[in-house]
Enzyme design. Structure first.
Site, PDB file in Angstrom:
ATOM      1  N   GLU A 186       0.793  -1.232   0.000  1.00 13.85           N
ATOM      2  CA  GLU A 186       0.000   0.000   0.000  1.00 13.85           C
ATOM      3  C   GLU A 186       0.825   1.283   0.000  1.00 13.85           C
ATOM      4  O   GLU A 186       0.417   2.286   0.571  1.00 13.85           O
ATOM      5  CB  GLU A 186      -0.961   0.020   1.191  1.00 13.85           C
ATOM      6  CG  GLU A 186      -2.039  -1.043   1.101  1.00 13.85           C
ATOM      7  CD  GLU A 186      -3.127  -0.862   2.145  1.00 13.85           C
ATOM      8  OE1 GLU A 186      -2.843  -0.279   3.201  1.00 13.85           O
ATOM      9  OE2 GLU A 186      -4.248  -1.311   1.893  1.00 13.85           O
ATOM     10  N   GLU A 196      -6.807  -7.790  -0.435  1.00 10.23           N
ATOM     11  CA  GLU A 196      -7.412  -7.541   0.883  1.00 10.23           C
ATOM     12  C   GLU A 196      -8.826  -7.015   0.672  1.00 10.23           C
ATOM     13  O   GLU A 196      -9.092  -6.303  -0.296  1.00 10.23           O
ATOM     14  CB  GLU A 196      -6.640  -6.478   1.686  1.00 10.23           C
ATOM     15  CG  GLU A 196      -5.274  -6.903   2.152  1.00 10.23           C
ATOM     16  CD  GLU A 196      -4.595  -5.832   3.018  1.00 10.23           C
ATOM     17  OE1 GLU A 196      -5.290  -5.075   3.720  1.00 10.23           O
ATOM     18  OE2 GLU A 196      -3.359  -5.757   2.955  1.00 10.23           O
TER      19      GLU A 196
HETATM   20  C1  GAL Z   1      -4.814  -2.548   4.952  1.00  9.72           C
HETATM   21  C2  GAL Z   1      -3.402  -2.992   5.296  1.00  9.72           C
HETATM   22  C3  GAL Z   1      -3.400  -4.154   6.271  1.00  9.72           C
HETATM   23  C4  GAL Z   1      -4.354  -3.893   7.392  1.00  9.72           C
HETATM   24  C5  GAL Z   1      -5.701  -3.693   6.793  1.00  9.72           C
HETATM   25  C6  GAL Z   1      -6.797  -3.553   7.819  1.00  9.72           C
HETATM   26  O1  GAL Z   1      -4.820  -1.252   4.488  1.00  9.72           O
HETATM   27  O2  GAL Z   1      -2.731  -3.381   4.147  1.00  9.72           O
HETATM   28  O3  GAL Z   1      -2.110  -4.349   6.785  1.00  9.72           O
HETATM   29  O4  GAL Z   1      -3.956  -2.765   8.097  1.00  9.72           O
HETATM   30  O5  GAL Z   1      -5.687  -2.528   6.009  1.00  9.72           O
HETATM   31  O6  GAL Z   1      -8.018  -3.584   7.171  1.00  9.72           O
END
Ligand code: GAL
Length: 735
Positions: free
Chosen positions: A388, A449
């Protein structure tokens, strides 16, 4: 010849930076892997593990040198290590997630006593990835992975990369071997490799080469063709061993070195219209895994690492895991190879890119990760962006070029959260927090994610929230299955994890897992578990507590059931409420849609009497799975189970002890709070809070083996509430 000797035992440790003349008596005796501090599972300060500590070990050489070089190999030290051998200081290694080695031959006393000191800096060093800014996880500290001693001849094999080609048509093997010549003149040696495929049959190849002194030299051996090999598949992850030998060219019997590398024949390709394993399209369904555990931080021994892979594959039914956000334990990856679980592995980092020195370390991480792990058949993708982070064309062109150079057989990804991000990789790996699935701009496209911070959920949350959490995972996976341009989706995340104060629920936990941090399921876990075929395992789990007043306005209508059965019959007491089918309206594309059973007042009314629930699932019209939930909600049992019957008497092996308070039918009662007291006898110690104030109806502690064989017996008793519950015991052999 080569000898590799485990070097985990008999270390001394002190949680401070001390000088070399500080007496041993101020240290404590420990074995590796080790965490620099054991902590409660939550509500600690993340500053607690941030200090410099000193590890020391006295030793005599376990084998004579006989002209060989001696290396010390560290699999991982968090986050920077300075190694001192008999007063000789080696340079600091920065970076907690990749291995490093030192040639200590010239510092060693071959016939006398030696002492090694490791100063371990576990502070959040801004010069070392992932730090520089805050990150949403904890790195913890210590020499938290294995250490070994490695003896090699002055001319030895440095690295090996086994590459398979034309896997689906006429499988071939090429092996890149790097040979290091530590002498001061070129040396002519014979390099040979063979892969056996049963009953003495083998393919092989070899070459006589002159190895210049100095930096390792690369040679490629093309093995003969024609072997008959079975593919590495998810159901039958067949592996083969490549035997590489190095010998004196004049005297082939005088072997100088030998390596055995396990690998698999499989073809893994992301295409515009999907991911293909061995030529067959496979929808990827996965979760992200952090490598941290309650109490012990990242210092988990092999058994716990392997268990995580088993949980992901066999309990959660996944075909893919992302090692968010760093290279993980070799034991974890080995187990993924063994059981057929695909892996997306990535470099350390989180949202932040540092200066040019920092970037150089990150490129070093790309190299160390790929050189360590490119023989694993389970790994299908390298993540070569800082998770990210913002775009950085020069930096990410460099990470991609390096990855392709070190491993021409695998594609790259790089995880971002904005669609407009510059696409420099082979696969557009995208964190999709839109609460839906965005249509890809670039293909191949993989969702890396979703959910996570959008909907943190605790095992002891009100049931509507737990149901919604499960629904959100089902929905996004369904939408990913629906879009032919989406190769799959990896949810955030498998397990709850400890984090910094800037994230999470204030108690240093991000409750983002489909399982809690003890790796025990929330209801969302059953959405994943139920996607496997019923022939593999029938799964049926009611996503309700079956209480009449936990939901707003009461009752349990509708009742959601995660299952892979064809249909279910629902009973309240002896009254059948109906037969219900998978909810294809809400989840048209999932292999196994959860059931949404609408039953109106039949499913309970606030304040009205009700009976035990019984749900029976059918496969091919035969009953295949059943769950009952007691209407009375009275705690009936305190359960205590160990993951293993036996563990190793090596001072560091551990197994998990799960404890639960359940109703008469074994359902955890999440609002049954009790203080559980453990007593332990025998050859081990308890790791965890004792007594443990249980919330959520389930939790775990661990036992660590002593060095003497014997047995460990642990008993759990409810100290405060529910005195009627019988104490529960388990016995574990220590072998
Ligand atoms: C994302 C990140 C993860 C975690 C997640 C929580 O932005 O890559 O490490 O923090 O959010 O939803």
């Amino acid at each position: 010849m080569r000898s590799v000797i485990p070097f985990n035992r008999d270390w001394l440790y002190t949680p401070a930076q001390v000088s070399e003349d500080t007496p041993d008596s101020t240290f404590q005796a420990i074995d590796l892997p080790h965490t620099n501090i054991e902590l409660p599972h939550h509500n600690f300060d993340n500053a607690d593990y941030q200090f410099i500590s000193t590890y020391r070990k006295h030793f005599r050489l376990p084998e004579p040198l006989n002209g060989r070089r001696l290396f010390i190999d560290f699999d991982g030290v968090m986050i920077a290590a300075t190694v001192i051998v008999n007063g000789r200081r080696y340079g600091e290694h920065g970076g907690g997630y990749v291995p490093f080695s030192f040639d200590i031959t010239d510092a060693i006393h071959p016939d006398g006593d030696n002492v090694i000191t490791v100063l371990v800096d576990s502070t959040e060093r801004p010069d070392i990835p992932p730090y520089g800014y805050v990150v949403d996880y904890l790195t913890f500290g210590g020499i938290y992975r294995d250490v070994s001693l490695r003896y090699v001849e002055p001319v030895h094999i440095d690295k090996v990369f086994v590459r398979t080609l034309d896997v689906l048509t006429a499988p071939r093997v090429e092996i890149d071997v790097w040979v290091k010549n530590h002498g001061d003149q070129a040396r002519t040696v014979s390099l040979n490799a063979a892969v056996e495929y049963g009953e003495g049959a083998a393919i092989d190849g070899g070459a006589v080469v002159s190895v210049a002194a100095g930096a390792p030299q690369q040679y490629t051996l093309a093995l003969s063709t024609g072997g008959s090999f079975r593919l590495w598949t998810l159901d039958q992850p067949e592996r083969y061993a490549a035997f590489i030998t190095l010998s004196d060219s004049a005297d082939r019997q005088a072997a100088l070195d030998e390596q055995e590398i396990l690998f698999g024949f499989r073809e893994a390709i992301f295409k515009d219209d999907g991911f293909y394993l061995n030529g067959e399209k496979l929808q990827l369904i996965g979760l992200n895994r952090h490598q941290t555990y309650p109490y012990i931080g990242a210092g988990a021994p092999a058994r716990l690492q392997r268990k995580d892979a088993d949980i992901l594959k066999f309990e959660l039914g996944l075909n893919l895991v992302r090692t968010s956000h760093y290279p993980q334990s070799p034991h974890f990856l080995d187990r993924c190879d063994e059981i057929g679980l695909l892996v997306f592995e990535e470099i350390p980092g989180w949202q932040f890119i540092g200066d040019s020195d920092w970037k150089a370390l990150s490129l070093r991480d790309v190299q160390a990760m790929i050189e360590r792990d490119r023989n694993h058949p389970s790994i299908i993708l390298w993540g070569v962006r800082i998770n990210e982070s913002w775009d950085d064309e020069a930096f990410y062109k460099a990470t991609n070029a390096l990855a392709h150079q070190l491993d021409p057989t695998r594609q790259t990804g790089g995880v971002r959260y904005f669609m407009e991000s510059q696409f420099l990789e082979d696969v557009f790996t995208f964190n999709d927090f839109s609460k839906g699935v965005r249509d890809p701009i670039h293909t191949p496209h993989l969702i890396t994610e979703f959910n996570g911070h959008m909907f943190p959920t605790k095992t002891f949350d009100q049931e509507e929230r737990q149901i919604e959490h499960a629904h959100r995972h089902a929905l996004i996976q369904d939408l990913a299955f629906a879009n032919p341009r989406v190769t799959g989706a990896i949810g955030w995340c498998a397990f709850d994890y400890n984090t910094h104060r800037e994230f999470g629920s204030g108690d240093r936990i991000c409750y983002h897992g489909v399982s809690d941090m003890f790796r025990l399921p929330k209801w969302a876990a059953f959405v994943y578990a139920s996607q496997v075929e019923p022939a593999v395992r029938p799964v049926l789990h009611v996503l309700s507590l079956w209480t009449m007043g936990d939901r707003s306005e009461g009752g349990c209508d509708p009742l959601m059931i995660a299952t892979n059965c064809d249909y279910v019959d629902i009973w309240a007491g002896d009254q059948q409420l109906g037969r219900f089918l998978p909810d294809r309206e809400r989840y048209p594309h999932l292999p196994h849609a959860p059931i949404t059973a609408h039953g109106g007042t039949q499913l309970g009314v606030w304040g009205k009497a009700y009976q035990d629930l019984r749900v029976v699932g059918y496969v091919n019209d035969q009953p295949a799975a059943e769950q009952r939930i007691a209407a009375d909600g009275v705690p009936q049992r305190l359960e205590l189970t160990a993951d293993d019957d036996a563990i190793h008497a090596d001072g560091s092996d551990m197994t998990r002890l799960v404890f639960r308070i359940t109703d008469a039918f074994g359902n955890r009662l999440p609002f049954a709070t009790a203080v559980i007291q453990f007593s332990i006898e025998g050859e081990g110690v308890l790791v965890g809070e004792n007594p443990f104030p249980l919330v959520g109806g389930q939790a775990a502690v661990y036992v660590r083996a002593a060095r003497q064989p014997g047995t460990i017996r642990v008993t759990a008793a409810s100290l405060t509430a529910y005195k009627h519950l019988q104490p529960a015991s388990v016995t574990i052999r220590v072998e």
